[in-house]
Design an enzyme around this catalytic site. Structure first.
Site, PDB file in Angstrom:
ATOM      1  N   ARG A 235     -49.222 -41.185   9.629  1.00 11.39           N
ATOM      2  CA  ARG A 235     -49.436 -40.500   8.361  1.00 11.39           C
ATOM      3  C   ARG A 235     -50.691 -39.653   8.486  1.00 11.39           C
ATOM      4  NH1 ARG A 235     -44.868 -41.290   7.364  1.00 11.39           N
ATOM      5  NH2 ARG A 235     -43.947 -42.395   5.599  1.00 11.39           N
ATOM      6  N   GLU A 264     -50.062 -32.811   3.346  1.00 11.95           N
ATOM      7  CA  GLU A 264     -48.710 -32.276   3.526  1.00 11.95           C
ATOM      8  C   GLU A 264     -48.109 -31.780   2.219  1.00 11.95           C
ATOM      9  OE1 GLU A 264     -45.769 -34.672   5.681  1.00 11.95           O
ATOM     10  OE2 GLU A 264     -47.410 -35.180   7.020  1.00 11.95           O
ATOM     11  N   HIS A 282     -43.440 -32.781  10.534  1.00  9.00           N
ATOM     12  CA  HIS A 282     -43.120 -34.172  10.172  1.00  9.00           C
ATOM     13  C   HIS A 282     -41.652 -34.478  10.497  1.00  9.00           C
ATOM     14  CE1 HIS A 282     -44.254 -37.740   7.337  1.00  9.00           C
ATOM     15  NE2 HIS A 282     -43.453 -38.129   8.333  1.00  9.00           N
TER      16      HIS A 282
HETATM   17  C1  DGY Z   1     -40.954 -42.537   7.767  1.00  9.87           C
HETATM   18  O1  DGY Z   1     -39.802 -42.935   7.638  1.00  9.87           O
HETATM   19  O2  DGY Z   1     -41.904 -43.080   7.220  1.00  9.87           O
HETATM   20  C2  DGY Z   1     -41.166 -41.375   8.668  1.00  9.87           C
HETATM   21  O3  DGY Z   1     -42.403 -40.789   8.494  1.00  9.87           O
HETATM   22  C3  DGY Z   1     -40.036 -40.378   8.516  1.00  9.87           C
HETATM   23  O4  DGY Z   1     -40.080 -39.478   9.567  1.00  9.87           O
END
Ligand code: DGY
Length: 321
Positions: A235, A264, A282
């Site tokens: 993240r 983001e 992402h």
């Molecule tokens: C998630 O599922 O948390 C991922 O970041 C998706 O790509």
């Protein structure tokens, strides 16, 4: 019952839902606003949401019929779990099915940064390749180097295990001992400063929470080797993006490979101008197979949750006790 889906997901997931319930999918191919989510949720029993949706207290308390929240993601830092618990609403995620795809993206970024493949591609397309040259596009070796894995859950473990073919010295940072890694790779758990100081490659695999927010800032980036590479597929807010831009500009480290960003979908303009960073939208879990499995898993969770039973991937099972 009625289910609101905040954005079109792969068809097999929608088909599963349609077999038992009436569904409404947000009609536009963009991230809905909070107001649009609240509007779409009116009169619905289930909410199938994405990691881009702010599922906060206002959303959760907006619809009295709401009985189940199924997220099409493994990370659920966008959902106010406390508010869902207050309403006894189960929340589910999609663990496991995106482990390999995400670990593979971390490797793709690691190799691309180490061997400057994006820069090399642009250079070659621009007609700048005038024949083999002794010092052209020099990068960093990967084999036999030290790999620092920060967070050894499902994805961190899969990522570390995939290093086997490259004979790397693996260090991992985790709350608990990871027996699989210790057994399979003969590695030891270290603390974050040790991993940062000793690793040639650092890859982040921790969930976002209060304790991991800005886990990598100026101080940590300064601990890394000048030749080191930072990879983030977890993240964005785990890394202080301003500090990273500074580190990349001033060459405190060799480079970075990023799939996620602090704010983001906004990305620091300066980041997009630097050659020593590779940026992805992402998309670590974006393979046809994985996204299809995520869709069916989210739908299956929804179907079970709407029956009043504990969904297979419930993140707040305490509400059933
Ligand atoms: C998630 O599922 O948390 C991922 O970041 C998706 O790509």
């Amino acid at each position: 019952m009625k289910v609101f889906v905040t954005r079109r997901i792969p068809e097999p997931g929608l088909e599963l839902l349609k077999k038992e319930h009436e569904i409404e999918v947000f009609p536009y191919d963009r991230i809905p606003t909070k107001d649009e989510i609240i509007e779409g949720l009116k009169g619905k029993d289930g909410l199938l949401c994405l990691l881009t949706d702010p599922i906060d207290r206002d959303v959760i308390f907006s619809e009295p019929n709401l009985k189940m929240i199924a997220s099409y993601a493994v990370g659920y830092d966008n959902i106010d779990i406390k508010a869902a618990m207050e309403r006894n609403i189960p929340v589910s995620n999609t663990p496991g099915v995106l482990t390999d795809a995400t670990a593979e993206m971390a490797w793709a970024l690691l190799f691309s940064v180490a061997r400057r493949t994006v820069e090399g591609d642009k250079f070659t397309r621009a007609g700048k390749f005038k024949g083999w040259a002794p010092m052209l596009m020099m990068g960093q070796d990967v084999s036999n180097k030290t790999l620092g894995v920060i967070g050894a859950g499902r994805i961190g473990t899969a990522f570390a295990l995939k290093s086997k073919g490259f004979n790397m010295n693996v260090l991992y940072v985790n709350d608990r001992i990871n027996e699989t890694l210790e057994r399979e790779l003969g590695v030891k758990k270290v603390d974050l400063p040790e991993a940062l100081k000793k690793s040639d490659y650092i890859s982040l695999h921790v969930p976002l929470n209060k304790s991991t927010h800005h886990m990598i800032g100026e101080k940590e980036l300064k601990m890394m080797k000048k030749t080191a590479v930072l990879i983030n597929t977890s993240r964005g807010p785990i890394v202080d993006e301003k500090a990273l831009v500074k580190a990349l500009k001033e060459k405190w480290i060799f480079g970075a490979g990023l799939d996620v960003y602090e704010h983001e979908p906004t990305i620091s303009k300066e980041l997009t101008k630097l050659e020593n960073v590779i940026i992805q939208p992402h998309s670590a879990s974006a393979t046809i197979e994985t996204r299809t499995k995520m869709a069916t898993m989210a739908a299956e969770n929804m179907l079970v949750g709407l029956k009043g039973e504990i969904p297979p991937n419930c993140v707040n099972p305490e509400i059933f006790q």
